[in-house]
Design a protein around this motif. Structure first.
Motif, mmCIF file in Angstrom:
data_model
loop_
_atom_site.group_PDB
_atom_site.id
_atom_site.type_symbol
_atom_site.label_atom_id
_atom_site.label_comp_id
_atom_site.label_asym_id
_atom_site.label_seq_id
_atom_site.Cartn_x
_atom_site.Cartn_y
_atom_site.Cartn_z
ATOM 1 N N LEU A 168 1.105 -1.090 -0.409
ATOM 2 C CA LEU A 168 -0.310 -0.287 0.082
ATOM 3 C C LEU A 168 0.930 1.254 0.162
ATOM 4 O O LEU A 168 1.771 1.631 0.859
ATOM 5 C CB LEU A 168 -1.112 0.066 1.422
ATOM 6 N N GLN A 169 0.903 2.052 -0.961
ATOM 7 C CA GLN A 169 1.318 3.402 -1.354
ATOM 8 C C GLN A 169 0.980 4.146 -1.151
ATOM 9 O O GLN A 169 -0.672 4.651 -0.478
ATOM 10 C CB GLN A 169 1.710 3.301 -2.084
ATOM 11 N N ASN A 170 1.192 4.993 0.119
ATOM 12 C CA ASN A 170 0.645 6.091 0.848
ATOM 13 C C ASN A 170 0.656 7.789 1.033
ATOM 14 O O ASN A 170 2.493 7.641 1.227
ATOM 15 C CB ASN A 170 -0.055 6.038 2.443
ATOM 16 N N GLU A 171 0.398 9.046 1.603
ATOM 17 C CA GLU A 171 0.843 9.666 2.120
ATOM 18 C C GLU A 171 0.080 10.401 3.243
ATOM 19 O O GLU A 171 -1.155 9.841 3.837
ATOM 20 C CB GLU A 171 0.287 11.430 1.044
ATOM 21 N N ILE A 172 0.625 10.341 4.531
ATOM 22 C CA ILE A 172 0.710 10.959 6.042
ATOM 23 C C ILE A 172 -0.316 12.504 5.270
ATOM 24 O O ILE A 172 0.421 13.402 5.076
ATOM 25 C CB ILE A 172 1.476 10.668 6.835
ATOM 26 N N VAL A 173 -1.228 11.962 5.822
ATOM 27 C CA VAL A 173 -2.258 13.444 6.050
ATOM 28 C C VAL A 173 -2.576 13.778 7.528
ATOM 29 O O VAL A 173 -3.215 14.772 7.176
ATOM 30 C CB VAL A 173 -3.243 13.298 5.232
ATOM 31 N N HIS A 174 -2.515 12.927 8.203
ATOM 32 C CA HIS A 174 -3.239 13.239 9.584
ATOM 33 C C HIS A 174 -1.860 13.146 10.601
ATOM 34 O O HIS A 174 -2.201 12.120 10.717
ATOM 35 C CB HIS A 174 -4.457 13.414 10.164
ATOM 36 N N SER A 175 -1.157 13.432 12.027
ATOM 37 C CA SER A 175 -0.985 12.594 13.049
ATOM 38 C C SER A 175 -0.696 13.897 13.916
ATOM 39 O O SER A 175 -0.688 14.559 13.990
ATOM 40 C CB SER A 175 0.714 12.526 12.319
ATOM 41 N N ARG A 176 -1.353 13.335 15.187
ATOM 42 C CA ARG A 176 -0.939 13.831 16.244
ATOM 43 C C ARG A 176 -0.514 12.419 17.554
ATOM 44 O O ARG A 176 -0.965 11.100 16.859
ATOM 45 C CB ARG A 176 -2.484 14.505 16.852
ATOM 46 N N SER A 177 0.264 13.346 18.859
ATOM 47 C CA SER A 177 0.446 12.226 19.406
ATOM 48 C C SER A 177 0.421 12.934 20.535
ATOM 49 O O SER A 177 -0.328 13.866 20.840
ATOM 50 C CB SER A 177 1.747 12.214 19.899
ATOM 51 N N ALA A 178 -0.207 11.868 22.135
ATOM 52 C CA ALA A 178 -1.180 13.189 23.406
ATOM 53 C C ALA A 178 -0.045 13.557 24.279
ATOM 54 O O ALA A 178 -0.603 14.574 24.495
ATOM 55 C CB ALA A 178 -1.050 10.617 24.168
ATOM 56 N N SER A 179 1.128 13.530 23.743
ATOM 57 C CA SER A 179 2.392 14.355 24.175
ATOM 58 C C SER A 179 2.360 15.361 23.277
ATOM 59 O O SER A 179 3.040 16.679 24.038
ATOM 60 C CB SER A 179 3.216 13.693 24.261
ATOM 61 N N GLY A 180 1.948 15.962 22.230
ATOM 62 C CA GLY A 180 2.596 17.081 21.097
ATOM 63 C C GLY A 180 3.402 16.624 20.350
ATOM 64 O O GLY A 180 4.404 17.379 19.617
ATOM 65 N N ASP A 181 4.529 16.026 20.833
ATOM 66 C CA ASP A 181 6.079 15.389 20.156
ATOM 67 C C ASP A 181 5.839 15.127 19.015
ATOM 68 O O ASP A 181 4.422 14.269 18.850
ATOM 69 C CB ASP A 181 6.579 14.566 21.364
ATOM 70 N N ARG A 182 6.513 14.857 17.921
ATOM 71 C CA ARG A 182 7.065 13.585 16.826
ATOM 72 C C ARG A 182 6.409 12.367 17.736
ATOM 73 O O ARG A 182 6.825 11.807 18.661
ATOM 74 C CB ARG A 182 8.000 13.749 16.349
ATOM 75 N N VAL A 183 5.778 11.518 15.932
ATOM 76 C CA VAL A 183 5.318 10.696 16.675
ATOM 77 C C VAL A 183 6.517 9.296 15.944
ATOM 78 O O VAL A 183 7.244 9.038 14.633
ATOM 79 C CB VAL A 183 4.172 10.135 15.912
ATOM 80 N N ASP A 184 7.281 8.283 17.039
ATOM 81 C CA ASP A 184 8.119 8.139 16.987
ATOM 82 C C ASP A 184 7.890 6.233 16.642
ATOM 83 O O ASP A 184 7.142 6.189 17.545
ATOM 84 C CB ASP A 184 9.472 7.837 17.322
ATOM 85 N N ILE A 185 8.895 5.595 15.344
ATOM 86 C CA ILE A 185 8.281 4.135 15.715
ATOM 87 C C ILE A 185 9.470 3.410 16.267
ATOM 88 O O ILE A 185 9.975 3.954 15.296
ATOM 89 C CB ILE A 185 7.481 3.636 14.489
ATOM 90 N N SER A 186 9.933 2.538 17.268
ATOM 91 C CA SER A 186 10.717 1.815 17.264
ATOM 92 C C SER A 186 10.192 0.270 18.405
ATOM 93 O O SER A 186 9.616 0.673 19.323
ATOM 94 C CB SER A 186 11.839 2.595 17.884
ATOM 95 N N PRO A 187 11.089 -0.766 18.139
ATOM 96 C CA PRO A 187 10.940 -1.610 19.253
ATOM 97 C C PRO A 187 11.566 -1.482 20.271
ATOM 98 O O PRO A 187 11.282 -2.175 21.622
ATOM 99 C CB PRO A 187 12.120 -3.083 18.714
ATOM 100 N N ALA A 188 11.911 0.276 20.466
ATOM 101 C CA ALA A 188 12.306 -0.009 22.152
ATOM 102 C C ALA A 188 11.880 1.133 22.528
ATOM 103 O O ALA A 188 11.692 0.893 24.067
ATOM 104 C CB ALA A 188 13.593 1.198 21.889
ATOM 105 N N ARG A 189 10.158 1.076 21.747
ATOM 106 C CA ARG A 189 9.263 1.866 22.553
ATOM 107 C C ARG A 189 8.543 1.104 23.391
ATOM 108 O O ARG A 189 6.988 1.457 24.296
ATOM 109 C CB ARG A 189 8.360 2.995 21.969
ATOM 110 N N GLY A 190 7.912 0.051 22.704
ATOM 111 C CA GLY A 190 7.176 -0.838 23.444
ATOM 112 C C GLY A 190 5.802 -1.038 22.887
ATOM 113 O O GLY A 190 4.378 -1.085 23.982
#
Length: 229
Positions: free
Chosen positions: A97-119
Motif C-alpha cells: 500500500l502506497q500512501n501519503e501521511i495526511v494527519h498525525s498527532r500524539s498525546a504528548s504533542g511531540d513527534r510520532v516515533d516508531i521503534s522496538p525500544a518503545r514497546g
C-alpha cells in the motif's frame, strides 16, 4: 528512529502480509529482517517491521524518497523473481500500500516515533472506500478524532491516504495508532455506546457511513533500520 509526520512529503509504504500459522509468521519476520538489514536501494529511507499479535501476519512501515524510487525497486529482477515468490510461499495475502501521511498527532504533542525500544501496542486498520468519499473518510478518521488525546493509554494516531496499491482493489485509507499497552486499547474498545463522548459517536457514525470494507490487526514493532545505519 523513523519519524511519522504529515509535514514530511515522502512516500510511505505499508506492506501488510497475512499468514495462517505462527511458525509462518516467524519465517516472514526472518526474511523481512534480512531484506531490511541489507537494504541499500536508491531512495529508500527506513523500514520498520511489525509482528502480528491478534492474528498471524506482519506489517512493514517503509519510507521512500519518492514513488519513482519505489517503482525502480518493484521493477528490479530481484523483487519480481526472489522477494515476491519467497513471501508468496509464506503468506495468505499480500498488500503493498502506497500512501501519503495526511494527519498525525500524539498525546504528548511531540513527534510520532516508531521503534522496538518503545514497546507500543500498535493497531493498523485498512479501510476500503469509494474514491469520491476518500477525502471525507480521511477527515472522519483524522481531525474528527482529536478527542483521542483525552483517552487513557493513547500514544498517537496517524491517518494515511492511499494513492496506489498492489493486492488491494479500489481506494483506501489507513489508520496507524499506538497505545501504551493492550489493556488501554481493549478498554477504549469496550466503552459502551451511550458512554462515548459525542465527538467519538459522530466520528464513528461518519466512518461507518463511508467505508466499504475494513481489515485490522494489532502489532508489536520488532525491528527497524534507516539508511546509513
Amino acid at each position: 528512529m523513523p519519524r511519522i509526520s504529515a509535514e514530511d512529503k515522502n512516500l510511505t509504504v505499508l506492506n501488510i502480509f497475512t499468514t495462517d500459522a505462527p511458525e509462518k509468521q516467524e519465517g516472514l519476520l526472518g526474511a523481512m529482517r534480512e531484506i531490511v538489514d541489507a537494504a541499500a536501494y536508491p531512495g529508500w529511507m527506513s523500514s520498520t517491521v511489525h509482528a502480528g499479535v491478534d492474528k498471524p501476519g506482519t506489517a512493514n512501515f517503509i519510507q521512500w524518497r519518492s514513488r519513482a524510487d519505489l517503482e525502480d525497486r518493484y521493477n528490479a529482477e530481484e523483487f519480481e523473481h526472489r522477494t515476491l515468490p519467497l513471501f508468496g510461499e509464506l503468506t495468505t495475502s499480500i498488500r503493498l500500500l502506497q500512501n501519503e501521511i495526511v494527519h498525525s498527532r500524539s498525546a504528548s504533542g511531540d513527534r510520532v516515533d516508531i521503534s522496538p525500544a518503545r514497546g507500543d501496542y500498535t493497531v493498523i486498520a485498512v479501510f476500503g472506500v469509494a474514491e469520491k468519499n476518500q477525502d471525507a473518510l480521511v477527515d472522519a478518521l483524522g481531525p474528527s478524532m482529536d478527542f483521542l488525546g483525552d483517552v487513557p493509554g493513547f500514544v498517537s494516531h496517524t491517518v494515511l491516504k492511499g494513492i496506489a496499491a498492489r493486492g488491494f482493489e479500489g481506494s483506501f485509507v489507513v489508520s496507524y495508532s499506538q497505545w501504551e499497552n493492550k489493556e488501554a486499547w481493549d478498554a477504549y474498545q469496550a466503552v459502551p455506546q451511550d458512554d462515548k463522548p459525542a465527538a467519538r459517536q459522530e466520528a464513528e457514525q461518519r466512518t461507518a457511513s463511508l467505508l466499504t470494507s475494513v481489515d485490522s490487526n494489532t502489532y508489536r514493532v520488532v525491528h527497524t533500520r534507516a539508511a546509513g545505519q
